[in-house]
Design a protein around this motif. Structure first.
Motif, PDB file in Angstrom:
ATOM      1  N   SER A  12       0.845  -1.207   0.000  1.00  0.00           N
ATOM      2  CA  SER A  12       0.000   0.000   0.000  1.00  0.00           C
ATOM      3  C   SER A  12       0.872   1.245   0.000  1.00  0.00           C
ATOM      4  O   SER A  12       2.071   1.179   0.270  1.00  0.00           O
ATOM      5  N   ARG A  13       0.215   2.373  -0.283  1.00  0.00           N
ATOM      6  CA  ARG A  13       0.873   3.681  -0.205  1.00  0.00           C
ATOM      7  C   ARG A  13      -0.044   4.627   0.559  1.00  0.00           C
ATOM      8  O   ARG A  13      -1.258   4.476   0.559  1.00  0.00           O
ATOM      9  N   GLY A  14       0.566   5.620   1.170  1.00  0.00           N
ATOM     10  CA  GLY A  14      -0.208   6.577   1.947  1.00  0.00           C
ATOM     11  C   GLY A  14      -0.488   6.036   3.343  1.00  0.00           C
ATOM     12  O   GLY A  14       0.125   5.067   3.783  1.00  0.00           O
ATOM     13  N   CYS A  15      -1.420   6.673   4.034  1.00  0.00           N
ATOM     14  CA  CYS A  15      -1.746   6.287   5.405  1.00  0.00           C
ATOM     15  C   CYS A  15      -3.232   6.520   5.648  1.00  0.00           C
ATOM     16  O   CYS A  15      -3.711   7.649   5.576  1.00  0.00           O
ATOM     17  N   TRP A  16      -3.956   5.436   5.933  1.00  0.00           N
ATOM     18  CA  TRP A  16      -5.402   5.581   6.161  1.00  0.00           C
ATOM     19  C   TRP A  16      -5.682   6.389   7.422  1.00  0.00           C
ATOM     20  O   TRP A  16      -6.661   7.124   7.487  1.00  0.00           O
ATOM     21  N   TRP A  17      -4.821   6.285   8.440  1.00  0.00           N
ATOM     22  CA  TRP A  17      -5.026   7.094   9.649  1.00  0.00           C
ATOM     23  C   TRP A  17      -4.731   8.562   9.339  1.00  0.00           C
ATOM     24  O   TRP A  17      -5.478   9.450   9.721  1.00  0.00           O
ATOM     25  N   GLN A  19      -5.050  10.144   6.625  1.00  0.00           N
ATOM     26  CA  GLN A  19      -6.132  10.758   5.845  1.00  0.00           C
ATOM     27  C   GLN A  19      -7.153  11.419   6.748  1.00  0.00           C
ATOM     28  O   GLN A  19      -7.727  12.444   6.417  1.00  0.00           O
ATOM     29  N   LYS A  20      -7.384  10.794   7.929  1.00  0.00           N
ATOM     30  CA  LYS A  20      -8.388  11.307   8.859  1.00  0.00           C
ATOM     31  C   LYS A  20      -7.790  12.254   9.892  1.00  0.00           C
ATOM     32  O   LYS A  20      -8.370  13.285  10.205  1.00  0.00           O
ATOM     33  N   GLY A  30       4.669  13.241   1.406  1.00  0.00           N
ATOM     34  CA  GLY A  30       4.640  14.518   0.701  1.00  0.00           C
ATOM     35  C   GLY A  30       3.327  15.252   0.881  1.00  0.00           C
ATOM     36  O   GLY A  30       2.823  15.386   1.986  1.00  0.00           O
ATOM     37  N   ALA A  31       2.767  15.692  -0.210  1.00  0.00           N
ATOM     38  CA  ALA A  31       1.570  16.522  -0.147  1.00  0.00           C
ATOM     39  C   ALA A  31       0.282  15.710  -0.057  1.00  0.00           C
ATOM     40  O   ALA A  31      -0.784  16.289   0.079  1.00  0.00           O
ATOM     41  N   THR A  32       0.352  14.378  -0.140  1.00  0.00           N
ATOM     42  CA  THR A  32      -0.881  13.594  -0.091  1.00  0.00           C
ATOM     43  C   THR A  32      -0.769  12.426   0.872  1.00  0.00           C
ATOM     44  O   THR A  32       0.246  11.756   0.921  1.00  0.00           O
ATOM     45  N   MET A  33      -1.806  12.225   1.628  1.00  0.00           N
ATOM     46  CA  MET A  33      -1.888  11.081   2.534  1.00  0.00           C
ATOM     47  C   MET A  33      -2.798  10.012   1.954  1.00  0.00           C
ATOM     48  O   MET A  33      -3.015   8.991   2.572  1.00  0.00           O
ATOM     49  N   ARG A  34      -3.373  10.276   0.782  1.00  0.00           N
ATOM     50  CA  ARG A  34      -4.368   9.368   0.225  1.00  0.00           C
ATOM     51  C   ARG A  34      -3.895   7.929   0.295  1.00  0.00           C
ATOM     52  O   ARG A  34      -2.828   7.589  -0.199  1.00  0.00           O
ATOM     53  N   PHE A  35      -4.703   7.076   0.934  1.00  0.00           N
ATOM     54  CA  PHE A  35      -4.344   5.681   1.130  1.00  0.00           C
ATOM     55  C   PHE A  35      -4.907   4.831   0.006  1.00  0.00           C
ATOM     56  O   PHE A  35      -6.065   4.965  -0.369  1.00  0.00           O
ATOM     57  N   ASN A  64       3.552   2.378   4.945  1.00  0.00           N
ATOM     58  CA  ASN A  64       3.483   3.234   6.128  1.00  0.00           C
ATOM     59  C   ASN A  64       2.638   2.604   7.215  1.00  0.00           C
ATOM     60  O   ASN A  64       2.866   2.837   8.406  1.00  0.00           O
ATOM     61  N   ILE A  65       1.629   1.807   6.801  1.00  0.00           N
ATOM     62  CA  ILE A  65       0.685   1.244   7.762  1.00  0.00           C
ATOM     63  C   ILE A  65      -0.022   0.050   7.121  1.00  0.00           C
ATOM     64  O   ILE A  65      -0.295   0.048   5.923  1.00  0.00           O
ATOM     65  N   LEU A  66      -0.302  -0.947   7.921  1.00  0.00           N
ATOM     66  CA  LEU A  66      -1.015  -2.143   7.457  1.00  0.00           C
ATOM     67  C   LEU A  66      -2.465  -1.793   7.134  1.00  0.00           C
ATOM     68  O   LEU A  66      -3.142  -1.131   7.932  1.00  0.00           O
ATOM     69  N   ASP A  67      -2.944  -2.227   5.986  1.00  0.00           N
ATOM     70  CA  ASP A  67      -4.346  -2.057   5.611  1.00  0.00           C
ATOM     71  C   ASP A  67      -5.182  -3.018   6.459  1.00  0.00           C
ATOM     72  O   ASP A  67      -5.031  -4.233   6.360  1.00  0.00           O
ATOM     73  N   TYR A  68      -6.057  -2.481   7.306  1.00  0.00           N
ATOM     74  CA  TYR A  68      -6.839  -3.347   8.203  1.00  0.00           C
ATOM     75  C   TYR A  68      -7.819  -4.240   7.450  1.00  0.00           C
ATOM     76  O   TYR A  68      -8.287  -5.223   7.981  1.00  0.00           O
ATOM     77  N   ALA A  69      -8.124  -3.921   6.190  1.00  0.00           N
ATOM     78  CA  ALA A  69      -8.966  -4.809   5.387  1.00  0.00           C
ATOM     79  C   ALA A  69      -8.269  -6.152   5.184  1.00  0.00           C
ATOM     80  O   ALA A  69      -8.930  -7.174   4.966  1.00  0.00           O
ATOM     81  N   TYR A  70      -6.947  -6.170   5.285  1.00  0.00           N
ATOM     82  CA  TYR A  70      -6.205  -7.426   5.115  1.00  0.00           C
ATOM     83  C   TYR A  70      -6.507  -8.450   6.214  1.00  0.00           C
ATOM     84  O   TYR A  70      -6.245  -9.632   6.043  1.00  0.00           O
ATOM     85  N   PHE A  71      -7.050  -8.006   7.336  1.00  0.00           N
ATOM     86  CA  PHE A  71      -7.438  -8.953   8.391  1.00  0.00           C
ATOM     87  C   PHE A  71      -8.591  -9.843   7.926  1.00  0.00           C
ATOM     88  O   PHE A  71      -8.807 -10.918   8.485  1.00  0.00           O
ATOM     89  N   GLN A  72      -9.330  -9.400   6.906  1.00  0.00           N
ATOM     90  CA  GLN A  72     -10.453 -10.182   6.391  1.00  0.00           C
ATOM     91  C   GLN A  72     -10.018 -11.247   5.396  1.00  0.00           C
ATOM     92  O   GLN A  72     -10.676 -12.275   5.279  1.00  0.00           O
ATOM     93  N   ASP A  73      -8.920 -11.002   4.655  1.00  0.00           N
ATOM     94  CA  ASP A  73      -8.575 -11.943   3.595  1.00  0.00           C
ATOM     95  C   ASP A  73      -7.085 -12.272   3.492  1.00  0.00           C
ATOM     96  O   ASP A  73      -6.706 -13.428   3.569  1.00  0.00           O
ATOM     97  N   LEU A  74      -6.216 -11.290   3.340  1.00  0.00           N
ATOM     98  CA  LEU A  74      -4.798 -11.579   3.140  1.00  0.00           C
ATOM     99  C   LEU A  74      -4.178 -12.296   4.337  1.00  0.00           C
ATOM    100  O   LEU A  74      -3.499 -13.317   4.186  1.00  0.00           O
ATOM    101  N   ILE A  75      -4.404 -11.791   5.526  1.00  0.00           N
ATOM    102  CA  ILE A  75      -3.784 -12.378   6.714  1.00  0.00           C
ATOM    103  C   ILE A  75      -4.286 -13.801   6.969  1.00  0.00           C
ATOM    104  O   ILE A  75      -3.469 -14.706   7.194  1.00  0.00           O
ATOM    105  N   PRO A  76      -5.606 -14.071   6.898  1.00  0.00           N
ATOM    106  CA  PRO A  76      -6.042 -15.471   7.027  1.00  0.00           C
ATOM    107  C   PRO A  76      -5.470 -16.377   5.933  1.00  0.00           C
ATOM    108  O   PRO A  76      -5.132 -17.537   6.198  1.00  0.00           O
TER     109      PRO A  76
END
Length: 196
Positions: A12-17, A19-20, A30-35, A64-76
């Protein structure tokens, strides 16, 4: 000579946290946090290709940060794979105990959580979105799951107080059974950070 190379991998790129609630000291992205993150299927295919070409090497995920959506599919899915890969990820420190266990089961043996402090007031100044107790809890759960943790203490934020660090020093005395911080550094005024 005993150093072993690590494979670098990006999911991933950016940071979901960020962004908020952009952490006040963070100048990454840089100029964008878009995850944005890869689909779990794509991430898994790329990881399998990489580790087949370079068997036996640890994989450092450079996100920068683990995508928490991965707990639903990638990590299992990683947990189901018979061939385990030694993985490193950066995470937000508000993980639940079940998530820490899921990470270990998936082969994620090293974490860098965004702890940065154990004091609630300092964490609020940083806009971390966690409390000191959550940070301690994560350190405890990682130790129980035999996950190596690298974390830092940052100091020198505007409006922090000397008593914040006196309280943290007291906490450290009773937390000597948990992994210590990897470094203690002053906050830098990084370009693109809110503090800058």
């Amino acid at each position: 000579w005993d150093a072993k190379p690590s494979l670098l991998f990006e999911t991933s790129r950016g940071c979901w946290w960020g962004q908020k609630h952009h952490c006040t000291f963070c100048g990454l992205n840089g100029a964008t946090m878009r995850f944005r993150s890869k689909s779990s299927g794509r991430a898994l295919r790329e990881l399998e290709s990489l580790t087949q070409r370079h068997p036996g090497l640890a994989v450092t995920v450079v996100d920068n940060i683990l995508d928490y959506a991965y707990f639903q599919d990638l990590i299992p899915q990683l947990a189901k794979n018979s061939e385990k890969v030694d993985l490193f990820y950066e995470v937000k420190a508000n993980l639940r105990k079940s998530q820490v266990k899921a990470l270990r089961d998936a082969g994620i043996r090293t974490l860098q959580p965004g702890i940065e402090s154990l004091d609630d007031h300092v964490l609020e100044l940083m806009r971390k979105g966690v409390r000191g107790l959550q940070n301690v809890q994560l350190l405890k759960w990682c130790k129980e799951q035999e996950i190596t943790v690298f974390w830092n203490i940052l100091w020198g934020l505007p409006d922090e107080l000397p008593e914040n660090y006196a309280r943290m020093a007291e906490k450290m005395r009773i937390l000597s059974h948990l992994p210590p911080p990897s470094s203690v550094r002053p906050v830098l005024l990084n370009r693109f950070s809110p503090l800058f």
